[in-house]
Design a protein around this motif. Sequence first.
Motif, PDB file in Angstrom:
ATOM      1  N   ILE B 216     -10.537   7.199  -3.783  1.00  0.00           N
ATOM      2  CA  ILE B 216     -10.025   6.106  -2.955  1.00  0.00           C
ATOM      3  C   ILE B 216     -10.145   4.774  -3.680  1.00  0.00           C
ATOM      4  O   ILE B 216      -9.250   3.932  -3.622  1.00  0.00           O
ATOM      5  CB  ILE B 216     -10.764   6.069  -1.598  1.00  0.00           C
ATOM      6  CG1 ILE B 216     -10.350   7.271  -0.752  1.00  0.00           C
ATOM      7  CG2 ILE B 216     -10.472   4.779  -0.843  1.00  0.00           C
ATOM      8  CD1 ILE B 216     -11.059   7.372   0.572  1.00  0.00           C
ATOM      9  N   LYS B 218      -9.582   4.081  -6.519  1.00  0.00           N
ATOM     10  CA  LYS B 218      -8.511   3.861  -7.497  1.00  0.00           C
ATOM     11  C   LYS B 218      -7.221   3.360  -6.857  1.00  0.00           C
ATOM     12  O   LYS B 218      -6.294   2.950  -7.542  1.00  0.00           O
ATOM     13  CB  LYS B 218      -8.204   5.158  -8.253  1.00  0.00           C
ATOM     14  CG  LYS B 218      -9.363   5.604  -9.108  1.00  0.00           C
ATOM     15  CD  LYS B 218      -8.909   6.481 -10.219  1.00  0.00           C
ATOM     16  CE  LYS B 218      -8.106   5.678 -11.222  1.00  0.00           C
ATOM     17  NZ  LYS B 218      -7.690   6.467 -12.357  1.00  0.00           N
ATOM     18  N   LEU B 219      -7.152   3.388  -5.538  1.00  0.00           N
ATOM     19  CA  LEU B 219      -5.931   2.948  -4.856  1.00  0.00           C
ATOM     20  C   LEU B 219      -5.848   1.419  -4.848  1.00  0.00           C
ATOM     21  O   LEU B 219      -6.782   0.726  -5.241  1.00  0.00           O
ATOM     22  CB  LEU B 219      -5.909   3.457  -3.416  1.00  0.00           C
ATOM     23  CG  LEU B 219      -6.065   4.962  -3.200  1.00  0.00           C
ATOM     24  CD1 LEU B 219      -6.019   5.267  -1.720  1.00  0.00           C
ATOM     25  CD2 LEU B 219      -4.975   5.713  -3.928  1.00  0.00           C
ATOM     26  N   ASN B 220      -4.728   0.949  -4.347  1.00  0.00           N
ATOM     27  CA  ASN B 220      -4.524  -0.479  -4.165  1.00  0.00           C
ATOM     28  C   ASN B 220      -5.620  -1.043  -3.242  1.00  0.00           C
ATOM     29  O   ASN B 220      -5.995  -0.417  -2.263  1.00  0.00           O
ATOM     30  CB  ASN B 220      -3.149  -0.660  -3.519  1.00  0.00           C
ATOM     31  CG  ASN B 220      -2.830  -2.085  -3.240  1.00  0.00           C
ATOM     32  OD1 ASN B 220      -3.426  -2.700  -2.364  1.00  0.00           O
ATOM     33  ND2 ASN B 220      -1.897  -2.620  -3.978  1.00  0.00           N
ATOM     34  N   GLU B 221      -6.105  -2.243  -3.583  1.00  0.00           N
ATOM     35  CA  GLU B 221      -7.265  -2.777  -2.873  1.00  0.00           C
ATOM     36  C   GLU B 221      -7.018  -2.942  -1.369  1.00  0.00           C
ATOM     37  O   GLU B 221      -7.882  -2.650  -0.546  1.00  0.00           O
ATOM     38  CB  GLU B 221      -7.655  -4.121  -3.478  1.00  0.00           C
ATOM     39  CG  GLU B 221      -9.157  -4.288  -3.591  1.00  0.00           C
ATOM     40  CD  GLU B 221      -9.507  -5.420  -4.523  1.00  0.00           C
ATOM     41  OE1 GLU B 221      -9.973  -6.438  -4.028  1.00  0.00           O
ATOM     42  OE2 GLU B 221      -9.286  -5.294  -5.749  1.00  0.00           O
ATOM     43  N   LYS B 222      -5.816  -3.374  -1.017  1.00  0.00           N
ATOM     44  CA  LYS B 222      -5.540  -3.560   0.411  1.00  0.00           C
ATOM     45  C   LYS B 222      -5.337  -2.227   1.115  1.00  0.00           C
ATOM     46  O   LYS B 222      -5.620  -2.095   2.304  1.00  0.00           O
ATOM     47  CB  LYS B 222      -4.312  -4.449   0.593  1.00  0.00           C
ATOM     48  CG  LYS B 222      -4.661  -5.910   0.420  1.00  0.00           C
ATOM     49  CD  LYS B 222      -3.440  -6.769   0.600  1.00  0.00           C
ATOM     50  CE  LYS B 222      -3.481  -7.913  -0.379  1.00  0.00           C
ATOM     51  NZ  LYS B 222      -2.131  -8.437  -0.631  1.00  0.00           N
ATOM     52  N   THR B 223      -4.824  -1.248   0.371  1.00  0.00           N
ATOM     53  CA  THR B 223      -4.718   0.086   0.957  1.00  0.00           C
ATOM     54  C   THR B 223      -6.113   0.598   1.277  1.00  0.00           C
ATOM     55  O   THR B 223      -6.345   1.168   2.349  1.00  0.00           O
ATOM     56  CB  THR B 223      -4.016   1.054  -0.015  1.00  0.00           C
ATOM     57  OG1 THR B 223      -2.826   0.454  -0.476  1.00  0.00           O
ATOM     58  CG2 THR B 223      -3.704   2.361   0.658  1.00  0.00           C
ATOM     59  N   PHE B 225      -8.698  -1.130   1.966  1.00  0.00           N
ATOM     60  CA  PHE B 225      -9.144  -1.859   3.146  1.00  0.00           C
ATOM     61  C   PHE B 225      -8.522  -1.263   4.411  1.00  0.00           C
ATOM     62  O   PHE B 225      -9.205  -1.074   5.423  1.00  0.00           O
ATOM     63  CB  PHE B 225      -8.762  -3.340   3.008  1.00  0.00           C
ATOM     64  CG  PHE B 225      -9.095  -4.152   4.224  1.00  0.00           C
ATOM     65  CD1 PHE B 225     -10.373  -4.657   4.403  1.00  0.00           C
ATOM     66  CD2 PHE B 225      -8.141  -4.397   5.195  1.00  0.00           C
ATOM     67  CE1 PHE B 225     -10.686  -5.397   5.522  1.00  0.00           C
ATOM     68  CE2 PHE B 225      -8.447  -5.132   6.317  1.00  0.00           C
ATOM     69  CZ  PHE B 225      -9.725  -5.636   6.484  1.00  0.00           C
TER      70      PHE B 225
END
Lengths: 402, 336
Positions: B216, B218-223, B225
């Motif tokens: 997780i 590694k995903l986009n920071e807002k994703t 969140f």
Amino acid sequence: MDNSCVFSAKNLSYRFNGAEKDILCDLSFDIAAKSIVSIVGPNGAGKSTLLNVLLGYYNQYGGSVKYFGRELNKISPVELSAKRAYIPQESETGLKFSAREYLKLSKINPSFINERQINEILSRFNVSYLIDKSIAEMSGGEARLVQLAFALLREPEIVLLDEPVSYLDYKNQKIFFDILKSECSLKKISVISILHDLNLAAYYSDKVMLISGGRILKYDATLEVLNYNTLGSIFFNSPSGLKTAKKGECQTKIKKAHVICGGGSGSAIISSLVEKGLEVSAGVLNIGDSDWSFCRENGVKIIEEEPYKTISRETYIQNIECINSSDLIVVCEFPIGTGNLLNLKSVIDSGALGQKLVWCATGGKNEFDFTGGHAQEYMNKIIIHAQKFISPDDIEKMTANL
Amino acid sequence: MKSTIRISNYFIFVFFIVLCLFGACLSFTFGQASIPYNEIVDFLTLKSGADSSYAMILKMRISRIAVAFITGAGLSFSGVIYQSALKNYLADPFMLGISAGAALFSAIAIALKFSSSLVISLFAFSGAVVSVGIVIFISWIKNFANYNLILTGIAVNSFFSSFLTVVMYLSRDMQNIFFWLMGSLDVKYGAQIVYTYLIVFFCCIYAVKNSYILDILKLNEKTIFSIGVDYEFHRIRFLLLASIVCAVLVSQTGIIGFVGLIVPHAARILIGDSHAALLPFSFLLGGSMMIYCDLLSRTMADSLNFPIGIITSLVGAPFFIMLLMRKTPEAAHKNG
């Protein structure tokens, strides 16, 4: 009221740490549950900031935002995440996860997601073949669909999207939004999405929120917002970066020209004609089209249609009148679908062919006919009576010889 | 989580386990002293006497293999965590100041004339903990993004390194310090090996159990969140975990560079990014690589024991470049 509203903002404002100006000032709005709302506006208007506030990511806002009746920044991120999904502007390119591995992450604990749910959603999207493909190897459109699957697997009541289709071609934009819309209306999910493409906003949303300079200029049913009067004042009163054509002195026998164009195909020729001193009109153009913007910027008369709408009988007649009052008709090569096929038909129906000077673009490599042959048929009829041009150089020469 | 490990991955795992065992056998059999075949058989069947000099050598070889494996495995494992938690493929376990901290403190210990390897290792461990602690503490209170966190690490690294130069300059034990800095797999006490194994294994099992959190991260920071995962908290938690592993290893063996950077990359190329498979695989790959490097360092020159750190770079760098070229021909063209 609280239960029917996903978000209800009162005097919402937001300012970045240390900034002198508010990015968002004094916004008040309600977003109804189960509706599709698009946020549109020029760059720097505050769209992304607003979405981040709604996401709960920026929680130091002023005023109040209620999320299902509760103040947004009083709810913990874990609780917030329960009913909500988000798709960021960037796609997760470079991630060497297979779609299966990636989708398992959509819930906070991978054991909440089972293989059957993943298979089911991918097959509903018609992309079952992606299951073992690495995201890094997917096309932009495929990666976006997998992101959408990720969002929907979270079983949200609300999905927030930040310019989800900016990097996709037209076909993939349509696939993405068709799926989003059908899934969301089926499962009664609210959608709040930032969009750059006004046509998409017009086609897919129930309501549109137009933002500029951190304020809401209009928030209403789609067609109330996306019309000439509202949009023109926002997007085009400020220097927009479009090139402008200097109007020259008219020294030719031909005084008036009508250009049939779209999608940016007409800008070059319109500017040549305007510089030559001709009185130019263009149409039929959908509001928001790049040729429409160019014409508006340069004071060219436009026969226009609402964004994304099929050309109506009235505008078709207006177009024919415009053709009949012109001395020169120019037909550019641009994508023609059933929505704008009447553009070509109006040239034929006007009776200008053989009577007036007609220039017609030909030989472009791009496929333009999306009507299953009708557009090509009309084009063939027009070409018989027209002078052909291929490149911008031809246009220069032809206008010089007028 | 079993299903995330694809079938072909099982073959890769089995292949490297066999390779690792084979390397261990080779390491056991070969070395500077040539030992008669029957002595080895005697040792393995517990028939050799306690006073046999061959048995002594064989015991040393076993402990050396054990240290080589856990060092390579642990460093690679921490490397994976550093790269994923910092979202930076150039990160290695020494990026946040561990190496410089450990080096400085052990140099101080050597300069203060402590000769016991246990004391030096304790100094090194505290140095590593102090430096990485400073970096993580600063980033925690200032809420630093990865970029600033890495820069802080670089600054602390460089600060400690300069201090180290001062200590080396003032001390007369330059050679000993220098030797320590190059890394060595000679760990004298069995107990040290045992607790190293315990700590590293515990941390690794913990990380593998929570590997989906690393996925997780590694995903986009807002994703992240939006899923309800606290990015900051988990990032720091995993960095601390990896730092503990790394600090324990560095305190035993000194600084062995490059393994923690390239093995994770090689593992990603072979097995993908999903941590449920990637973590155990880097563990195995790093351990195997270190066993072979150790074998080379002991047998390359007759009477010389090459410092292991030099071998890892000498062997690792070309192998790594080869992997990169095989992987991205189109990227190479673009840059050319």
